[in-house]
Design an enzyme around this catalytic site. Structure first.
Site, PDB file in Angstrom:
ATOM      1  N   TYR A  48      85.047  60.428  17.326  1.00 42.44           N
ATOM      2  CA  TYR A  48      86.303  61.135  17.612  1.00 42.44           C
ATOM      3  C   TYR A  48      86.875  60.747  18.980  1.00 42.44           C
ATOM      4  O   TYR A  48      88.009  61.100  19.297  1.00 42.44           O
ATOM      5  CB  TYR A  48      86.129  62.667  17.557  1.00 42.44           C
ATOM      6  N   HIS A 106      75.882  60.432  11.792  1.00 40.43           N
ATOM      7  CA  HIS A 106      77.224  60.748  11.269  1.00 40.43           C
ATOM      8  C   HIS A 106      77.386  60.304   9.814  1.00 40.43           C
ATOM      9  O   HIS A 106      77.964  61.032   8.995  1.00 40.43           O
ATOM     10  CB  HIS A 106      78.284  60.094  12.159  1.00 40.43           C
TER      11      HIS A 106
HETATM   12  N1  LIG Z   1      80.903  64.669   9.531  1.00 41.32           N
HETATM   13  C1  LIG Z   1      82.007  64.113   9.104  1.00 41.32           C
HETATM   14  O1  LIG Z   1      82.005  62.984   8.575  1.00 41.32           O
HETATM   15  C2  LIG Z   1      83.288  64.845   9.236  1.00 41.32           C
HETATM   16  C3  LIG Z   1      84.422  64.432   8.499  1.00 41.32           C
HETATM   17  C4  LIG Z   1      85.595  65.183   8.616  1.00 41.32           C
HETATM   18  C5  LIG Z   1      85.629  66.296   9.450  1.00 41.32           C
HETATM   19  N2  LIG Z   1      84.522  66.660  10.185  1.00 41.32           N
HETATM   20  C6  LIG Z   1      84.540  67.841  11.094  1.00 41.32           C
HETATM   21  O2  LIG Z   1      85.112  68.955  10.418  1.00 41.32           O
HETATM   22  C7  LIG Z   1      86.203  69.462  11.177  1.00 41.32           C
HETATM   23  C8  LIG Z   1      87.229  70.124  10.287  1.00 41.32           C
HETATM   24  O3  LIG Z   1      87.706  69.265   9.286  1.00 41.32           O
HETATM   25  P1  LIG Z   1      89.173  68.630   9.300  1.00 41.32           P
HETATM   26  O4  LIG Z   1      89.635  68.494  10.703  1.00 41.32           O
HETATM   27  O5  LIG Z   1      89.092  67.407   8.467  1.00 41.32           O
HETATM   28  O6  LIG Z   1      90.088  69.636   8.489  1.00 41.32           O
HETATM   29  P2  LIG Z   1      90.212  71.207   8.213  1.00 41.32           P
HETATM   30  O7  LIG Z   1      89.503  71.979   9.255  1.00 41.32           O
HETATM   31  O8  LIG Z   1      89.871  71.421   6.795  1.00 41.32           O
HETATM   32  O9  LIG Z   1      91.802  71.398   8.345  1.00 41.32           O
HETATM   33  C9  LIG Z   1      92.465  71.227   9.565  1.00 41.32           C
HETATM   34  C10 LIG Z   1      93.952  71.419   9.323  1.00 41.32           C
HETATM   35  O10 LIG Z   1      94.224  72.770   8.951  1.00 41.32           O
HETATM   36  C11 LIG Z   1      95.175  73.332   9.842  1.00 41.32           C
HETATM   37  N3  LIG Z   1      94.817  74.737  10.066  1.00 41.32           N
HETATM   38  C12 LIG Z   1      93.708  75.208  10.668  1.00 41.32           C
HETATM   39  N4  LIG Z   1      93.682  76.556  10.662  1.00 41.32           N
HETATM   40  C13 LIG Z   1      94.812  76.950  10.037  1.00 41.32           C
HETATM   41  C14 LIG Z   1      95.353  78.216   9.733  1.00 41.32           C
HETATM   42  N5  LIG Z   1      94.708  79.337  10.052  1.00 41.32           N
HETATM   43  N6  LIG Z   1      96.552  78.265   9.086  1.00 41.32           N
HETATM   44  C15 LIG Z   1      97.204  77.129   8.743  1.00 41.32           C
HETATM   45  N7  LIG Z   1      96.737  75.885   9.011  1.00 41.32           N
HETATM   46  C16 LIG Z   1      95.546  75.798   9.655  1.00 41.32           C
HETATM   47  C17 LIG Z   1      95.084  72.525  11.112  1.00 41.32           C
HETATM   48  O11 LIG Z   1      96.333  72.583  11.772  1.00 41.32           O
HETATM   49  P3  LIG Z   1      96.500  72.789  13.369  1.00 41.32           P
HETATM   50  O12 LIG Z   1      95.711  71.726  14.053  1.00 41.32           O
HETATM   51  O13 LIG Z   1      97.963  72.684  13.549  1.00 41.32           O
HETATM   52  O14 LIG Z   1      95.993  74.153  13.721  1.00 41.32           O
HETATM   53  C18 LIG Z   1      94.769  71.138  10.568  1.00 41.32           C
HETATM   54  O15 LIG Z   1      95.948  70.493  10.146  1.00 41.32           O
HETATM   55  C19 LIG Z   1      86.702  68.206  11.908  1.00 41.32           C
HETATM   56  O16 LIG Z   1      87.582  68.516  12.954  1.00 41.32           O
HETATM   57  C20 LIG Z   1      85.398  67.595  12.334  1.00 41.32           C
HETATM   58  O17 LIG Z   1      84.866  68.280  13.464  1.00 41.32           O
HETATM   59  C21 LIG Z   1      83.360  65.953  10.056  1.00 41.32           C
END
Ligand SMILES: NC(=O)c1ccc[n+]([C@@H]2O[C@H](COP(=O)([O-])OP(=O)(O)OC[C@H]3O[C@@H](n4cnc5c(N)ncnc54)[C@H](OP(=O)(O)O)[C@@H]3O)[C@@H](O)[C@H]2O)c1
Length: 272
Positions: A48, A106
């Protein structure tokens, strides 16, 4: 905050802040705001490219280190013994902390023997630089390989998991083997807001679709790490602990699975 117990006995906060795509000042501010409104769990990764910003946010929050649970992850191309040792020390420098609560592989990488990577991680644990060891994007077969090498080492498997991607078999396997499942992209990267059934439930029960999805996860003892940048979203995503998920909602969300995998880079080994 609610907690899950890891195989080491450590307590892991059941909700954390995901930081993928958060960078620079926005990342510093989100981390600081999150901690100041009650988050005590942060999820980052070398991939990241935001360790320093996360570290600055932690410092600005004035939180005590022992009150926080911090996870980072080693890139799949860096899983050789020496690189793991060096990278982890670099992460600690970048984050400006003395230890990680959890370090994850990862992504699996069949080019590098798992045995070598796990040996390095175990050594870091013995040195006290990481408290817990886990993996990410591991299938049941990857987990079986790890368990065969080191039966009690893996504390966590972090995988994509949300109402339209309900990985029931993997969850069951993790439970049977004392591995905590962490759900990444728990809001399906925003797609859950387009789900009509979830939206109708949200309207009926006066919650948001995000809150229902997160509550559905934590009720299954799954750790969730939603990413949010605004204070309003950060707050809403933590507002989960003083209400119950109605049985009707749970039953309906249990049926939303569409095997809707959103994250599948070319190097993924999901077919293993
Ligand atoms: N291990 C891996 O390979 C891997 C892969 C993917 C992700 N991850 C981890 O998982 C975390 C979360 O996954 P993600 O970032 O893919 O997606 P997510 O958490 O499923 O979704 C994030 C999105 O939802 C929006 N959001 C969040 N809360 C909200 C609410 N209460 N109402 C409306 N919209 C909302 C955010 O907007 P705003 O930013 O505008 O609030 C953003 O656009 C990542 O940040 C990372 O740390 C790990």
């Amino acid at each position: 905050m609610q907690y899950v117990k890891l195989n080491s006995g450590d307590q892991m906060p059941i909700v954390g802040l995901g930081t993928w795509k958060l960078k620079g000042e926005e990342c510093v501010n989100s981390v600081q705001t999150a901690i100041n409104i009650g988050y005590n769990h942060l999820d980052t990764a070398d991939l990241y490219d935001n360790h320093q910003a996360v570290g600055k946010g932690i410092k600005a929050s004035k939180a005590q280190r022992k009150q926080l649970f911090i996870t980072s992850k080693i890139k799949p191309e860096n899983l050789n013994y020496q690189t793991i040792i060096e990278d982890t020390k670099r992460f600690l420098n970048e984050l400006n902390i003395e230890y990680l609560d959890l370090i994850l592989i990862h992504w699996p990488n069949k080019e590098i023997p798992l045995k070598t990577s796990l040996k390095a991680l175990k050594e870091l644990q013995t040195e006290g630089l990481v408290k817990n060891i886990g993996v990410s994007n591991f299938t049941i077969n990857h987990l079986k390989d790890a368990l065969e090498l080191y039966p009690d080492l893996i504390a966590v498997n972090q995988v994509e998991f949300h109402p339209t991607f309900y990985q029931k078999d993997l969850l069951e396997f993790c439970r049977k083997n004392g591995i905590i499942l962490t759900a990444y992209s728990p809001l399906a990267r925003g797609e859950i807001f387009e789900n009509e059934i979830l939206q109708n439930l949200a309207d009926k029960y006066n919650k948001s679709a995000a809150q229902l999805a997160l509550k559905w996860l934590i009720d299954k003892n799954i750790v969730a790490i939603p990413k949010a940048s605004s204070k309003a979203h950060l707050k809403a995503n933590l507002n989960l602990f003083d209400w119950e998920l109605p049985a009707e909602a749970r039953e309906k969300i249990d049926k939303l699975n569409q095997n809707n995998r959103l994250i599948e880079p070319s190097f993924a080994e999901f077919d293993y």
